[in-house]
Design an enzyme around this catalytic site. Sequence first.
Site, short mmCIF file in Angstrom:
data_model
loop_
_atom_site.label_atom_id
_atom_site.label_comp_id
_atom_site.label_asym_id
_atom_site.label_seq_id
_atom_site.Cartn_x
_atom_site.Cartn_y
_atom_site.Cartn_z
N ARG A 222 6.56 -13.13 42.96
CA ARG A 222 6.82 -12.35 44.16
C ARG A 222 7.83 -13.12 45.03
O ARG A 222 7.97 -14.43 44.63
CB ARG A 222 5.36 -12.59 45.05
CG ARG A 222 4.18 -11.70 44.37
CD ARG A 222 4.51 -10.12 44.86
NE ARG A 222 3.40 -9.28 44.38
CZ ARG A 222 3.46 -8.54 43.41
NH1 ARG A 222 4.35 -8.72 42.33
NH2 ARG A 222 2.38 -7.92 43.13
N HIS A 270 12.38 -4.66 40.97
CA HIS A 270 10.93 -4.97 40.81
C HIS A 270 10.26 -3.97 39.45
O HIS A 270 9.66 -3.20 39.80
CB HIS A 270 10.09 -4.48 41.97
CG HIS A 270 8.49 -5.00 41.98
ND1 HIS A 270 7.92 -5.61 43.14
CD2 HIS A 270 7.65 -5.30 40.99
CE1 HIS A 270 6.89 -6.01 42.87
NE2 HIS A 270 6.52 -6.04 41.24
P1 NAP Z 1 -3.14 -14.52 36.57
O1 NAP Z 1 -3.81 -14.19 35.19
O2 NAP Z 1 -4.08 -14.87 37.57
O3 NAP Z 1 -2.70 -16.28 36.40
C1 NAP Z 1 -2.09 -16.68 37.58
C2 NAP Z 1 -1.70 -18.22 36.97
O4 NAP Z 1 -1.23 -19.14 38.01
C3 NAP Z 1 -3.00 -19.14 36.21
O5 NAP Z 1 -2.57 -19.80 35.29
C4 NAP Z 1 -3.37 -19.94 37.50
O6 NAP Z 1 -3.94 -21.13 37.05
C5 NAP Z 1 -1.84 -20.18 38.08
N1 NAP Z 1 -2.05 -20.58 39.49
C6 NAP Z 1 -2.40 -20.07 40.56
N2 NAP Z 1 -2.54 -20.75 41.60
C7 NAP Z 1 -2.08 -21.77 41.17
C8 NAP Z 1 -1.76 -22.88 42.05
N3 NAP Z 1 -1.98 -23.18 43.49
N4 NAP Z 1 -1.20 -24.21 41.46
C9 NAP Z 1 -0.76 -23.94 40.12
N5 NAP Z 1 -1.10 -23.11 39.27
C10 NAP Z 1 -1.66 -21.77 39.63
O7 NAP Z 1 -2.22 -13.68 37.17
P2 NAP Z 1 -1.15 -12.70 36.22
O8 NAP Z 1 -1.56 -11.60 35.73
O9 NAP Z 1 -0.43 -13.77 35.04
O10 NAP Z 1 0.18 -12.42 37.24
C11 NAP Z 1 1.07 -13.33 37.86
C12 NAP Z 1 1.73 -12.63 38.98
O11 NAP Z 1 2.78 -11.75 38.36
C13 NAP Z 1 0.96 -11.58 39.92
O12 NAP Z 1 0.23 -12.17 40.82
C14 NAP Z 1 1.98 -10.72 40.35
O13 NAP Z 1 2.36 -11.27 41.60
C15 NAP Z 1 3.28 -10.86 39.39
N6 NAP Z 1 3.48 -9.46 38.68
C16 NAP Z 1 4.84 -9.24 38.69
C17 NAP Z 1 5.33 -7.93 38.18
C18 NAP Z 1 6.56 -7.44 38.22
O14 NAP Z 1 6.95 -6.29 37.96
N7 NAP Z 1 7.70 -8.37 38.68
C19 NAP Z 1 4.39 -7.54 37.22
C20 NAP Z 1 3.16 -7.86 37.38
C21 NAP Z 1 2.38 -9.09 37.94
P3 NAP Z 1 -5.27 -21.14 36.31
O15 NAP Z 1 -5.13 -20.61 35.05
O16 NAP Z 1 -5.89 -22.62 36.50
O17 NAP Z 1 -6.23 -20.14 37.32
#
Ligand code: NAP
Length: 307
Positions: A222, A270
Amino acid sequence: MKRVLIAEGSEEMAALFRAELPEHEILIHPPEAVGAPVDYMVVGRPSAGFMAARPEVKLILSLNAGIEHLLRSGEIAEQTPIVRMVDSGLAEGMTEWVLAEALAWHRNIRLYERFQRDHRWQPQAEKLAHERLVTILGAGALGTPVARHFVAFGFKTRVWSRSGRAVEGAETFAGNEGLIPAVTGADIVVNLLPLTAETRDIAEARLFSAQAKGGFFINGARGGHVVDADLIAAVDSGQLSGAVLDVFRVEPLPESDPFWRHPDIRVSPHVAAPTHPRIAVVEIARNIKRFERGEAIPHLVDKARGY
Ligand code: NAP
């Protein structure tokens, strides 16, 4: 008959839902659904007031992995659960995009494109993957497969998460105190964190300074994670050699934004991991069926944590 309302959905998506959930009534907003009470709501980026007008909804199913805009809307009742989008299409898409950009930087492909324009024959000292260190911020549904691919290519790989989730072959870092150690000396930092109160502005001067000199920054998560002025300063000073950004604080990126014109910062609109309806609909239908059978639903949003 239970009703599923798709916010701003298309007929194509409705047809996919009808095939997966033949026992349910599938409604698209607008205009079919006006007035009809619904059980489930499928949302991407619903317009203001849309969710608030549906307090009867039992489960909200997001078409996106990132749900910070839904939480920020203040339109979802405390007790209404939200399911994030986690599917193979997003993981595959993000892995392809990150690896494509990382390898292009690692093998100087963008540089040779520039050289070709000037008919310059100028070989660079080419490194191998095992001579590079990559840090992935986030070890979740997207960070984990991305990290696995870096490991498979032979890159020295680190993952940083809140809880210290392990990825085979990668070094694990956890928590606030682990952030700077995780990025110290990293040639490439890849941001795949959710946008929360804790992660907003996380990519700032201190993080860029800790990277290896001449390193690269990739943001697939993001725009709110990055302090834009700090990134530009890090690239202009030579601390970083460049960055690639798929996401921005304001989207579409305004014409006046300096990222458009920066020679060493690449912009994409994006598109790193778009939702693929054929894959996403199957996943959402599966979660609706789980909910109706009283089973646990994976990837429920923890509203207090913000992801
Ligand atoms: P996810 O499965 O919820 O994984 C999030 C990761 O971030 C987890 O490992 C979590 O730790 C870690 N995290 C969260 N808060 C943290 C903090 N304060 N300190 C350290 N680590 C932290 O999310 P995801 O599905 O991988 O997606 C991630 C993001 O990618 C989405 O939220 C979205 O914004 C972005 N995205 C972008 C696109 C694009 O087209 N550009 C597409 C899809 C998604 P834990 O493992 O300990 O919980």
